[in-house]
Design a protein around this motif. Structure first.
Motif, PDB file in Angstrom:
ATOM      1  N   MET A  26       0.852  -1.171   0.000  1.00 57.74           N
ATOM      2  CA  MET A  26       0.000   0.000   0.000  1.00 57.74           C
ATOM      3  C   MET A  26       0.898   1.234   0.000  1.00 57.74           C
ATOM      4  N   PRO A  27       0.677   2.187  -0.877  1.00 61.03           N
ATOM      5  CA  PRO A  27       1.521   3.364  -0.928  1.00 61.03           C
ATOM      6  C   PRO A  27       1.306   4.251   0.286  1.00 61.03           C
ATOM      7  N   GLU A  28       2.288   5.108   0.518  1.00 67.34           N
ATOM      8  CA  GLU A  28       2.183   6.033   1.644  1.00 67.34           C
ATOM      9  C   GLU A  28       1.013   6.974   1.431  1.00 67.34           C
ATOM     10  N   ALA A  29       0.192   7.076   2.441  1.00 66.19           N
ATOM     11  CA  ALA A  29      -0.961   7.966   2.368  1.00 66.19           C
ATOM     12  C   ALA A  29      -0.543   9.352   2.821  1.00 66.19           C
ATOM     13  N   PRO A  30      -1.030  10.393   2.142  1.00 62.68           N
ATOM     14  CA  PRO A  30      -0.633  11.738   2.516  1.00 62.68           C
ATOM     15  C   PRO A  30      -1.102  12.134   3.908  1.00 62.68           C
ATOM     16  N   ASP A  31      -2.123  11.462   4.438  1.00 60.80           N
ATOM     17  CA  ASP A  31      -2.632  11.809   5.763  1.00 60.80           C
ATOM     18  C   ASP A  31      -2.451  10.659   6.740  1.00 60.80           C
ATOM     19  N   SER A  32      -1.377   9.888   6.560  1.00 61.60           N
ATOM     20  CA  SER A  32      -1.205   8.687   7.375  1.00 61.60           C
ATOM     21  C   SER A  32      -0.987   9.002   8.843  1.00 61.60           C
ATOM     22  N   HIS A  33      -0.354  10.097   9.169  1.00 57.56           N
ATOM     23  CA  HIS A  33      -0.117  10.494  10.557  1.00 57.56           C
ATOM     24  C   HIS A  33       0.514   9.375  11.371  1.00 57.56           C
ATOM     25  N   MET A  34       1.294   8.513  10.745  1.00 58.62           N
ATOM     26  CA  MET A  34       1.922   7.405  11.461  1.00 58.62           C
ATOM     27  C   MET A  34       3.397   7.674  11.718  1.00 58.62           C
ATOM     28  N   SER A  35       3.872   8.867  11.367  1.00 58.01           N
ATOM     29  CA  SER A  35       5.298   9.148  11.478  1.00 58.01           C
ATOM     30  C   SER A  35       5.808   9.067  12.909  1.00 58.01           C
ATOM     31  N   THR A  36       4.983   9.390  13.878  1.00 56.59           N
ATOM     32  CA  THR A  36       5.394   9.321  15.270  1.00 56.59           C
ATOM     33  C   THR A  36       5.046   7.982  15.897  1.00 56.59           C
ATOM     34  N   ILE A  37       3.817   7.527  15.702  1.00 58.99           N
ATOM     35  CA  ILE A  37       3.417   6.295  16.387  1.00 58.99           C
ATOM     36  C   ILE A  37       3.932   5.039  15.709  1.00 58.99           C
ATOM     37  N   GLY A  38       4.245   5.101  14.427  1.00 54.43           N
ATOM     38  CA  GLY A  38       4.816   3.923  13.765  1.00 54.43           C
ATOM     39  C   GLY A  38       6.077   3.441  14.458  1.00 54.43           C
ATOM     40  N   PRO A  39       7.077   4.327  14.648  1.00 53.80           N
ATOM     41  CA  PRO A  39       8.281   3.914  15.375  1.00 53.80           C
ATOM     42  C   PRO A  39       7.997   3.478  16.810  1.00 53.80           C
ATOM     43  N   ARG A  40       6.990   4.060  17.455  1.00 53.56           N
ATOM     44  CA  ARG A  40       6.634   3.636  18.822  1.00 53.56           C
ATOM     45  C   ARG A  40       6.101   2.209  18.806  1.00 53.56           C
ATOM     46  N   LEU A  41       5.299   1.886  17.788  1.00 56.92           N
ATOM     47  CA  LEU A  41       4.805   0.507  17.662  1.00 56.92           C
ATOM     48  C   LEU A  41       5.969  -0.459  17.526  1.00 56.92           C
ATOM     49  N   ARG A  42       6.947  -0.079  16.721  1.00 59.72           N
ATOM     50  CA  ARG A  42       8.123  -0.942  16.512  1.00 59.72           C
ATOM     51  C   ARG A  42       8.896  -1.123  17.823  1.00 59.72           C
ATOM     52  N   GLU A  43       9.096  -0.027  18.562  1.00 59.29           N
ATOM     53  CA  GLU A  43       9.796  -0.111  19.846  1.00 59.29           C
ATOM     54  C   GLU A  43       9.080  -1.053  20.811  1.00 59.29           C
ATOM     55  N   LEU A  44       7.760  -0.942  20.877  1.00 58.88           N
ATOM     56  CA  LEU A  44       6.980  -1.814  21.752  1.00 58.88           C
ATOM     57  C   LEU A  44       7.109  -3.276  21.332  1.00 58.88           C
ATOM     58  N   ARG A  45       7.042  -3.511  20.028  1.00 61.07           N
ATOM     59  CA  ARG A  45       7.153  -4.883  19.523  1.00 61.07           C
ATOM     60  C   ARG A  45       8.514  -5.473  19.855  1.00 61.07           C
ATOM     61  N   LEU A  46       9.575  -4.727  19.590  1.00 63.74           N
ATOM     62  CA  LEU A  46      10.921  -5.223  19.840  1.00 63.74           C
ATOM     63  C   LEU A  46      11.189  -5.410  21.337  1.00 63.74           C
ATOM     64  N   ALA A  47      10.667  -4.516  22.170  1.00 62.63           N
ATOM     65  CA  ALA A  47      10.858  -4.623  23.615  1.00 62.63           C
ATOM     66  C   ALA A  47      10.250  -5.903  24.169  1.00 62.63           C
TER      67      ALA A  47
END
Length: 194
Positions: free
Chosen positions: A1-22
């Motif tokens: 799926m291409p990047e959506a212009p209003d995805s607003h995941m730039s901050t929480i996306g990395p937080r999701l990854r941190e939680l998953r890896l932790a």
């Protein structure tokens, strides 16, 4: 799926990854539990796709956390101009702001601006008791446990936060909603209604 212009995941996306890896979880484990593909979780973690509110809640559940753990909170006593802290809670065609601080556990207030066609992207429920919505401008279409509610500027409605609810802007103009959730969403777990 291409990047959506209003995805607003730039901050929480990395937080999701941190939680998953932790927690030592793989993309595949989170994807299977959340009912999405491994590629979708990867795109979400990198902020390369938009995520509906119900899907984001399911991903948080797969990570054993509540959606509120992803929020930024206002750090000032007075929130000027209704801006507050930028909120990323999923959905599309929306811009959201959290207006209450993290210490406030009795109520949580959010301001949502919806472009025409913008909305939650599906039905979800929250681990709280009550949702109050006040439509500042525009139009809002709500579905609460499958029952439609249409709001125009100045209208408000109250419903159980545990009821499956979805919302969108069916109008041709921008809409603005003030949401009050009581009590505030827990920082530990959010429960998606089956």
């Amino acid at each position: 799926m291409p990047e959506a212009p209003d995805s607003h995941m730039s901050t929480i996306g990395p937080r999701l990854r941190e939680l998953r890896l932790a927690q030592g979880l793989t993309l595949a484990q989170v994807a299977e539990t959340a009912g999405v593909t491994k590629g979708f979780v990867s795109l979400a973690e990198r902020g390369k796709t938009s995520v509906s509110v119900p899907t984001l809640i399911r991903i948080c559940e797969a990570l054993g956390t509540g959606i509120a753990t992803l929020f930024d909170y206002p750090d000032q006593d007075v929130v000027r101009g209704g801006v507050g802290a930028k909120l990323e809670m999923g959905g599309h065609g929306i811009e959201e702001f959290l207006l209450t601080p993290a210490e406030e556990r009795h109520v949580q207030v959010m301001r949502t601006i919806l472009r025409p066609g913008g909305g939650s992207g599906g039905a979800y429920s929250l681990e709280a008791e009550t949702v109050f919505a006040y439509l500042v401008r525009g139009t809002l279409r709500l579905s609460v446990d499958g029952e439609p509610r249409f709001l125009e500027a100045g209208d408000s409605t109250t419903f159980s936060a545990r009821a499956a609810h979805a919302w969108d802007n069916p109008g041709e103009d921008e809409a603005e909603v003030l949401w009050s959730i009581a009590p505030a969403l827990p920082l530990s777990r959010t429960k998606l209604r089956p």
